[in-house]
Design an enzyme around this catalytic site. Structure first.
Site, PDB file in Angstrom:
ATOM      1  N   SER A 105       0.797  -1.226   0.000  1.00  0.00           N
ATOM      2  CA  SER A 105       0.000   0.000   0.000  1.00  0.00           C
ATOM      3  C   SER A 105       0.830   1.277   0.000  1.00  0.00           C
ATOM      4  O   SER A 105       0.371   2.306  -0.468  1.00  0.00           O
ATOM      5  CB  SER A 105      -0.946   0.000   1.196  1.00  0.00           C
ATOM      6  OG  SER A 105      -0.209  -0.150   2.388  1.00  0.00           O
TER       7      SER A 105
ATOM      8  N   HIS B 105      -5.616  -4.006  -1.309  1.00  0.00           N
ATOM      9  CA  HIS B 105      -5.447  -2.970  -2.336  1.00  0.00           C
ATOM     10  C   HIS B 105      -5.495  -3.581  -3.735  1.00  0.00           C
ATOM     11  O   HIS B 105      -4.822  -3.081  -4.644  1.00  0.00           O
ATOM     12  CB  HIS B 105      -4.136  -2.218  -2.120  1.00  0.00           C
ATOM     13  CG  HIS B 105      -4.163  -1.328  -0.924  1.00  0.00           C
ATOM     14  ND1 HIS B 105      -4.602  -0.018  -0.967  1.00  0.00           N
ATOM     15  CD2 HIS B 105      -3.852  -1.574   0.372  1.00  0.00           C
ATOM     16  CE1 HIS B 105      -4.531   0.512   0.246  1.00  0.00           C
ATOM     17  NE2 HIS B 105      -4.083  -0.408   1.068  1.00  0.00           N
TER      18      HIS B 105
ATOM     19  N   LYS C 120     -12.235  -0.533   1.163  1.00  0.00           N
ATOM     20  CA  LYS C 120     -11.501   0.266   0.168  1.00  0.00           C
ATOM     21  C   LYS C 120     -12.292   0.256  -1.158  1.00  0.00           C
ATOM     22  O   LYS C 120     -13.266   0.988  -1.285  1.00  0.00           O
ATOM     23  CB  LYS C 120     -10.087  -0.284   0.018  1.00  0.00           C
ATOM     24  CG  LYS C 120      -9.318  -0.252   1.353  1.00  0.00           C
ATOM     25  CD  LYS C 120      -7.863  -0.586   1.185  1.00  0.00           C
ATOM     26  CE  LYS C 120      -7.168  -0.846   2.515  1.00  0.00           C
ATOM     27  NZ  LYS C 120      -7.168   0.273   3.456  1.00  0.00           N
TER      28      LYS C 120
HETATM   29  C1  LIG Z   1      -2.901  -4.158   3.107  1.00  0.00           C
HETATM   30  C2  LIG Z   1      -3.956  -3.845   4.127  1.00  0.00           C
HETATM   31  N1  LIG Z   1      -4.452  -4.835   4.868  1.00  0.00           N
HETATM   32  C3  LIG Z   1      -5.404  -4.612   5.791  1.00  0.00           C
HETATM   33  C4  LIG Z   1      -5.887  -3.355   6.023  1.00  0.00           C
HETATM   34  C5  LIG Z   1      -6.937  -3.139   7.066  1.00  0.00           C
HETATM   35  O1  LIG Z   1      -8.171  -3.059   6.445  1.00  0.00           O
HETATM   36  P1  LIG Z   1      -9.472  -2.596   7.270  1.00  0.00           P
HETATM   37  O2  LIG Z   1      -9.586  -1.140   7.075  1.00  0.00           O
HETATM   38  O3  LIG Z   1     -10.581  -3.390   6.678  1.00  0.00           O
HETATM   39  O4  LIG Z   1      -9.213  -2.962   8.689  1.00  0.00           O
HETATM   40  C6  LIG Z   1      -5.407  -2.283   5.269  1.00  0.00           C
HETATM   41  C7  LIG Z   1      -5.921  -0.910   5.517  1.00  0.00           C
HETATM   42  O5  LIG Z   1      -5.216   0.052   5.579  1.00  0.00           O
HETATM   43  C8  LIG Z   1      -4.403  -2.535   4.295  1.00  0.00           C
HETATM   44  O6  LIG Z   1      -3.908  -1.532   3.567  1.00  0.00           O
END
Ligand SMILES: Cc1ncc(COP(=O)(O)O)c(C=O)c1O
Length: 414
Positions: free
Chosen positions: A188, A216, A247
């Site tokens: 990310s 992502h 997202k």
């Molecule tokens: C790669 C990744 N995994 C997990 C998450 C966490 O997602 P959630 O907002 O559903 O807790 C994010 C959020 O920033 C993320 O970028």
């Protein structure tokens, strides 16, 4: 009395964060999420119309009328809240329907829903691995995966970012009962993809399982938006996918683990955030069902996203910005210096472009950047305006055409 000592210590830490230029100021949005929003910054300033270049609204679905309607209908049909975890009295027919729909979309055997992907990643490792097992993790995986691994007693081996040679060396030397390789599908902060094809080949050679966090990627990476396993043509080789509904998939909340049947069954028995945290609310479940219907009907949104991303990346490259290489809608403009990143973001704000600076601890020290993200909700005209504005700000700071060393040298005494 007891808080007095703590107050002084906390205030000192906060002052230190401010002095280092690392304090994060929040912008206040006074409209629905979308290509353009109304923002107040500071919070008591007048509203200003901004083009959004920093949301995870990759497919432009966050305020889609059909999805909002599905959320309203969900409340009408199944109420507001569940007031229960899933295994007590928190499972409705639509929860199971969504789990099956996600499995179909991702090409997996089964799925378990969580309140967020952070929870999904928190549940995963402890639920399926013990002290006699081993996890092999890319160094740059998401914070929630790192926390999830910390909660688990399996041994942990970290390999340098996308270094397949180091991963292989670590797998070769393993005596573990079960081995699990974990990577982000799309990283990310940098916007590059994990080398899922090579990871799957190593997994086959050394009898390891593969898990990928596609938060992502789900909905837009791969020819039909299934994710990085589709992009790398390894849909049948990935054992576990974790992803978020927060997202591209409407952007509200919720996440899941999807994959092999026994893994999902075990997580339903043992996943602590599943057993001890509330079920997803009906509005979110119903709206998420609609999201998967929309995605299954057409690839128009992910196709548009791909086109807009090329336009944006090419425009910035031609203008002479230092970008992180990649082929996803995450396009980081590298500035290296935290204070510069903060000022650059403020200047963009004045130009009507909403893109925030990322700096330590979100990225390593000396790696500050403006992380721009493209959305299918944008039109090319938005990006033309944003590009002209970003170039003006780049010129103001004298960074166009400079490489990493030159930018660092220029702002060394910032
Ligand atoms: C790669 C990744 N995994 C997990 C998450 C966490 O997602 P959630 O907002 O559903 O807790 C994010 C959020 O920033 C993320 O970028």
């Amino acid at each position: 009395m007891s808080y007095k000592k703590a107050k002084g210590i906390y205030q000192e830490v906060i002052t230190g964060i401010k002095n280092d230029g690392l304090y994060k100021d929040e912008r206040t949005i006074c409209s629905p999420q979308g290509a353009e929003v109304k923002v107040r910054f500071p919070a008591d300033a007048p509203e200003k119309e901004m083009i959004v270049l920093c949301s995870n609204n990759y497919l432009g679905l966050s305020s889609h009328p059909d999805i909002m309607k599905a959320a309203h209908d969900g409340i009408e049909r199944r109420g507001f809240g569940m007031s229960s975890v899933r295994f007590i009295c928190g499972t409705q027919d639509i929860h199971r329907e969504l789990e099956m729909k996600v499995s179909k979309f991702l090409g997996t055997e089964d799925t378990i829903l969580f309140g967020s992907c952070f929870d999904a990643n928190g549940a995963l490792f402890e639920g399926i691995l013990g002290p006699e097992d081993a996890i092999y993790s890319d160094k740059l995986v998401h914070a929630s995966l790192i926390d999830g691994m910390r909660l688990c007693k399996a041994q942990r081996f970290i390999y340098e970012h996308s270094d397949m040679k180091e991963l292989e060396e670590k797998l070769q030397n393993s005596q573990a009962r079960l081995k699990l390789i974990i990577t982000d599908g799309v990283f990310s902060m940098d916007g590059d993809m994990g080398k899922l094809d090579e990871i799957c080949a190593l997994a086959e050679k050394y009898e390891a399982m593969v898990a990928v966090d596609d938060s992502h990627a789900t909905g837009f990476i791969g020819k039909t938006g299934r994710g990085t396993h589709e992009h790398f043509n390894v849909m049948d080789k990935v054992d576990i996918i974790t992803t978020t509904f927060g997202k591209a998939l409407g952007g509200a909340t919720g996440g899941c683990v999807s994959g092999k049947k026994e893994i999902i069954e075990l997580l339903k028995q043992r996943g602590r955030p599943y057993l001890f945290s509330n079920a997803l609310p009906p509005a979110v479940v119903a709206a998420s069902l609609k999201v998967f219907d929309i995605l299954s009907e057409s690839t128009a949104r992910r196709d548009k996203l791909e086109e807009l991303t090329s336009f944006w990346r090419n425009g910035l490259t031609e203008a002479g910005f230092d970008l992180k290489a990649g082929n996803t809608p995450i396009v980081p403009i590298m500035l290296y210096d935290a204070k510069l990143a903060q000022q650059f973001s403020r200047d963009l704000y004045q130009e009507g472009v909403f893109a925030v600076g990322f700096f330590y601890p979100v990225v390593p020290k000396g790696q500050a950047r403006i992380r721009t993200q493209i959305s299918a909700g944008l039109e090319k005209t938005h990006l033309e305006r944003a590009l002209a504005a970003t170039i003006r700000v780049g010129k103001k700071h004298g960074i166009l055409g400079l490489n990493k060393e030159q930018i660092i040298a220029k702002f060394a005494n910032n």
